[in-house]
Design a protein around this motif. Structure first.
Motif, mmCIF file in Angstrom:
data_model
loop_
_atom_site.group_PDB
_atom_site.id
_atom_site.type_symbol
_atom_site.label_atom_id
_atom_site.label_comp_id
_atom_site.label_asym_id
_atom_site.label_seq_id
_atom_site.Cartn_x
_atom_site.Cartn_y
_atom_site.Cartn_z
ATOM 1 N N GLU A 1 26.428 10.057 71.119
ATOM 2 C CA GLU A 1 25.046 9.766 71.173
ATOM 3 C C GLU A 1 24.575 9.767 72.585
ATOM 4 N N VAL B 135 24.715 4.860 64.002
ATOM 5 C CA VAL B 135 24.418 4.302 65.326
ATOM 6 C C VAL B 135 24.235 3.089 65.524
ATOM 7 N N LYS C 139 35.062 14.455 67.639
ATOM 8 C CA LYS C 139 33.807 14.940 67.624
ATOM 9 C C LYS C 139 33.765 15.723 66.422
ATOM 10 N N THR D 133 25.093 7.452 74.944
ATOM 11 C CA THR D 133 24.823 6.189 75.550
ATOM 12 C C THR D 133 26.088 5.529 76.287
ATOM 13 N N HIS E 90 23.917 14.738 66.734
ATOM 14 C CA HIS E 90 23.764 13.144 66.730
ATOM 15 C C HIS E 90 24.482 12.788 65.301
ATOM 16 N N ASP F 192 23.931 9.664 62.159
ATOM 17 C CA ASP F 192 22.669 9.150 61.545
ATOM 18 C C ASP F 192 22.558 7.852 62.291
ATOM 19 N N GLU F 193 21.345 7.405 62.006
ATOM 20 C CA GLU F 193 20.644 5.978 62.429
ATOM 21 C C GLU F 193 21.412 4.962 61.910
ATOM 22 N N VAL G 225 30.403 14.668 64.138
ATOM 23 C CA VAL G 225 29.192 15.228 64.279
ATOM 24 C C VAL G 225 28.749 16.292 63.072
ATOM 25 N N GLU H 130 26.402 0.904 67.816
ATOM 26 C CA GLU H 130 25.859 0.038 69.126
ATOM 27 C C GLU H 130 25.878 -1.392 69.024
ATOM 28 N N ILE I 144 31.175 7.060 68.612
ATOM 29 C CA ILE I 144 29.925 7.225 68.283
ATOM 30 C C ILE I 144 28.872 7.361 69.603
ATOM 31 N N SER I 145 28.944 5.973 70.255
ATOM 32 C CA SER I 145 28.290 6.004 71.607
ATOM 33 C C SER I 145 28.368 7.308 72.497
#
Length: 184
Positions: free
Chosen positions: A88, A117, A100, A90, A111, A113-114, A104, A121, A84-85
């Motif tokens: 994104e 993430v 992927k 990061t 990206h 969704d929030e 995706v 993260e 995921i990172s």
């Protein structure tokens, strides 16, 4: 036999007891901050494993779910969180192309969704800090830093328990696929 399940909210309570927001100087002892960070991480770990096993086994009893949860290892979650990172941006590198394509949401949308993430993260940060707290003799955890990490764990757990996004379900599903059936 008395039942003492591992519950994320109870682990967060323990972390707060180890590192209270208000305490006299020098209290609690510094090692309590280390234990609080580790405990906050484990609260997140157990919230994620709970969600992972309950998705496919909606009618399973508690004993079954507990056994299956033990199959999920820290590295299983970490692997998927790193993917995921990487998506994104990061973390360096890129997840395998076939992964992927699963994570995706669509062409032109690089990206996830929030919520996903936040979980990925947050897990990675707490996993890193837990390893420092448990193994790095030189790591320092101030009271404010420790309280911030406990709050991060609280946010990750809330998101884990509440999210219903497709990307989050894929995140949980890929973690389940990383886990291996074991005798324990």
């Amino acid at each position: 036999m008395t039942d003492y399940p591992i519950e994320p909210d109870k682990l967060l309570e323990a972390a707060n007891l180890l590192a209270p927001a208000a305490a006299p100087p020098g209290r609690p002892p510094y090692t309590a901050h280390r234990r609080a960070v580790s405990t906050a991480y484990y609260a997140v770990f157990h919230a994620i494993t709970d969600r992972v096993v309950k998705a496919p086994f909606t009618e399973a009893d508690t004993a079954f779910l507990r056994k299956v949860r033990r199959w999920i290892q820290h590295g299983d979650i970490k692997t998927v969180a790193i993917w995921i990172s990487q998506i994104e941006g990061t973390r360096q590198d890129s997840p395998p192309a076939h992964i992927k394509a699963l994570l995706v949401p669509g062409e032109g949308q690089p990206h996830v969704d929030e919520d996903t993430v936040t979980m990925a993260e947050g897990f990675l940060e707490l996993n890193e800090k837990r390893e420092q707290a448990d193994y790095d003799h030189d790591a320092v955890f101030s009271r404010p830093d420790t309280l911030d990490l406990i709050e991060l764990a609280r946010r990750v757990i809330a998101t884990t328990e509440q999210t219903q996004t497709d990307a989050a379900k894929r995140f949980f599903g890929l973690i389940a696929m990383q886990a291996k059936v074991q005798k324990r």
